[in-house]
Design a protein around this motif. Sequence first.
Motif, PDB file in Angstrom:
ATOM      1  N   UNK A 161      29.348  44.520  63.712  1.00 40.90           N
ATOM      2  CA  UNK A 161      30.610  44.977  64.304  1.00 40.90           C
ATOM      3  C   UNK A 161      30.363  45.491  65.726  1.00 40.90           C
ATOM      4  N   UNK A 162      31.329  45.315  66.619  1.00 34.51           N
ATOM      5  CA  UNK A 162      31.178  45.868  67.977  1.00 34.51           C
ATOM      6  C   UNK A 162      31.078  47.387  67.927  1.00 34.51           C
ATOM      7  N   UNK A 163      30.296  47.949  68.834  1.00 36.17           N
ATOM      8  CA  UNK A 163      30.061  49.395  68.814  1.00 36.17           C
ATOM      9  C   UNK A 163      31.349  50.195  69.023  1.00 36.17           C
ATOM     10  N   UNK A 164      32.303  49.656  69.808  1.00 36.93           N
ATOM     11  CA  UNK A 164      33.517  50.437  70.069  1.00 36.93           C
ATOM     12  C   UNK A 164      34.329  50.651  68.797  1.00 36.93           C
ATOM     13  N   UNK A 165      34.276  49.683  67.855  1.00 32.65           N
ATOM     14  CA  UNK A 165      34.997  49.841  66.587  1.00 32.65           C
ATOM     15  C   UNK A 165      34.383  50.989  65.782  1.00 32.65           C
ATOM     16  N   UNK A 166      33.049  51.052  65.777  1.00 36.23           N
ATOM     17  CA  UNK A 166      32.357  52.109  65.036  1.00 36.23           C
ATOM     18  C   UNK A 166      32.647  53.472  65.666  1.00 36.23           C
ATOM     19  N   UNK A 167      32.639  53.525  66.992  1.00 39.40           N
ATOM     20  CA  UNK A 167      32.908  54.788  67.688  1.00 39.40           C
ATOM     21  C   UNK A 167      34.334  55.252  67.411  1.00 39.40           C
ATOM     22  N   UNK A 168      35.296  54.343  67.534  1.00 40.70           N
ATOM     23  CA  UNK A 168      36.699  54.707  67.269  1.00 40.70           C
ATOM     24  C   UNK A 168      36.897  55.112  65.811  1.00 40.70           C
ATOM     25  N   UNK A 169      36.208  54.407  64.910  1.00 34.90           N
ATOM     26  CA  UNK A 169      36.297  54.764  63.490  1.00 34.90           C
ATOM     27  C   UNK A 169      35.728  56.147  63.220  1.00 34.90           C
ATOM     28  N   UNK A 171      35.504  58.616  65.381  1.00 36.29           N
ATOM     29  CA  UNK A 171      36.426  59.599  65.968  1.00 36.29           C
ATOM     30  C   UNK A 171      37.607  59.835  65.030  1.00 36.29           C
ATOM     31  N   UNK A 172      38.161  58.745  64.485  1.00 34.52           N
ATOM     32  CA  UNK A 172      39.313  58.869  63.588  1.00 34.52           C
ATOM     33  C   UNK A 172      38.951  59.662  62.330  1.00 34.52           C
ATOM     34  N   UNK A 173      37.783  59.365  61.750  1.00 33.27           N
ATOM     35  CA  UNK A 173      37.360  60.074  60.534  1.00 33.27           C
ATOM     36  C   UNK A 173      37.118  61.552  60.830  1.00 33.27           C
ATOM     37  N   UNK A 174      36.438  61.835  61.955  1.00 33.58           N
ATOM     38  CA  UNK A 174      36.157  63.228  62.314  1.00 33.58           C
ATOM     39  C   UNK A 174      37.441  64.011  62.551  1.00 33.58           C
ATOM     40  N   UNK A 175      38.391  63.410  63.259  1.00 32.17           N
ATOM     41  CA  UNK A 175      39.680  64.079  63.503  1.00 32.17           C
ATOM     42  C   UNK A 175      40.418  64.331  62.193  1.00 32.17           C
ATOM     43  N   UNK A 176      40.351  63.368  61.278  1.00 32.24           N
ATOM     44  CA  UNK A 176      41.004  63.531  59.974  1.00 32.24           C
ATOM     45  C   UNK A 176      40.379  64.675  59.189  1.00 32.24           C
ATOM     46  N   UNK A 177      39.047  64.756  59.211  1.00 34.38           N
ATOM     47  CA  UNK A 177      38.359  65.839  58.494  1.00 34.38           C
ATOM     48  C   UNK A 177      38.706  67.202  59.077  1.00 34.38           C
ATOM     49  N   UNK A 178      38.771  67.285  60.412  1.00 33.91           N
ATOM     50  CA  UNK A 178      39.141  68.545  61.064  1.00 33.91           C
ATOM     51  C   UNK A 178      40.580  68.926  60.692  1.00 33.91           C
ATOM     52  N   UNK A 179      41.471  67.935  60.682  1.00 34.77           N
ATOM     53  CA  UNK A 179      42.868  68.183  60.333  1.00 34.77           C
ATOM     54  C   UNK A 179      42.995  68.691  58.903  1.00 34.77           C
ATOM     55  N   UNK A 180      42.284  68.029  57.979  1.00 39.85           N
ATOM     56  CA  UNK A 180      42.324  68.430  56.567  1.00 39.85           C
ATOM     57  C   UNK A 180      41.764  69.835  56.397  1.00 39.85           C
ATOM     58  N   UNK A 181      40.652  70.115  57.099  1.00 39.43           N
ATOM     59  CA  UNK A 181      40.037  71.452  57.023  1.00 39.43           C
ATOM     60  C   UNK A 181      40.982  72.527  57.562  1.00 39.43           C
TER      61      UNK A 181
END
Length: 197
Positions: A161-169, A171-181
């Motif tokens: 997979x291209x690195x930008x997809x992994x980076x964006x993914x 970021x999205x997961x980290x933001x979701x975890x912070x939001x849930x916390x």
Amino acid sequence: MKKSLFLELIDLYLAFAKIGTFTIGGGLAMMPMLRRELIENRGWISEEELIDYYAVGQSTPGIIAVNVSTFVGFKRAGIIGGIAGTLGMVTPSFVIIMLLAGFINSVSDYPAAQKALKGINVAVAALLTHVVYSFAKKTIKTPVNFIFMMVAFLCVGILKLPSYIIILGAIAIACSLVFVRARQLKKHPSKEKGGEK
């Protein structure tokens, strides 16, 4: 005694010019040199800050090492410090490339030059291995961190997979975890107080 702005800018320029001159292999391979010069020798930033700068530098357009030099320069002396750090990092590469551009094709045909390039590749591989170990030691502190690392590795190494997809993914997961916390702490403020004790 605090340095004048002019001396601070000269110091920034020379520090990053030194790193840019004596480091081969790109941004990641520059990590040991950046660590030695910026953390151990000068005390400008902490190890955690360097890792954060690398993470942001990897996630934004441009060369990682140049982005790091901009961040450190900005921290030391504002916008003009960011410019001084950036110029210091790119000047050696610009000069060396201009000098080599005229005869690189003819030199690369010589067996000695080919062997030298192979030796450089081995050295760069060793530097990158050291960087991976340093990053892992500082960032992989929980099983969740390890799972994130393995998933990212599989996405790059196996799925290609291209690195930008992994980076964006990530970021999205980290933001979701912070939001849930944050939602959990809002519903149960006692957890936050308990965690501080």
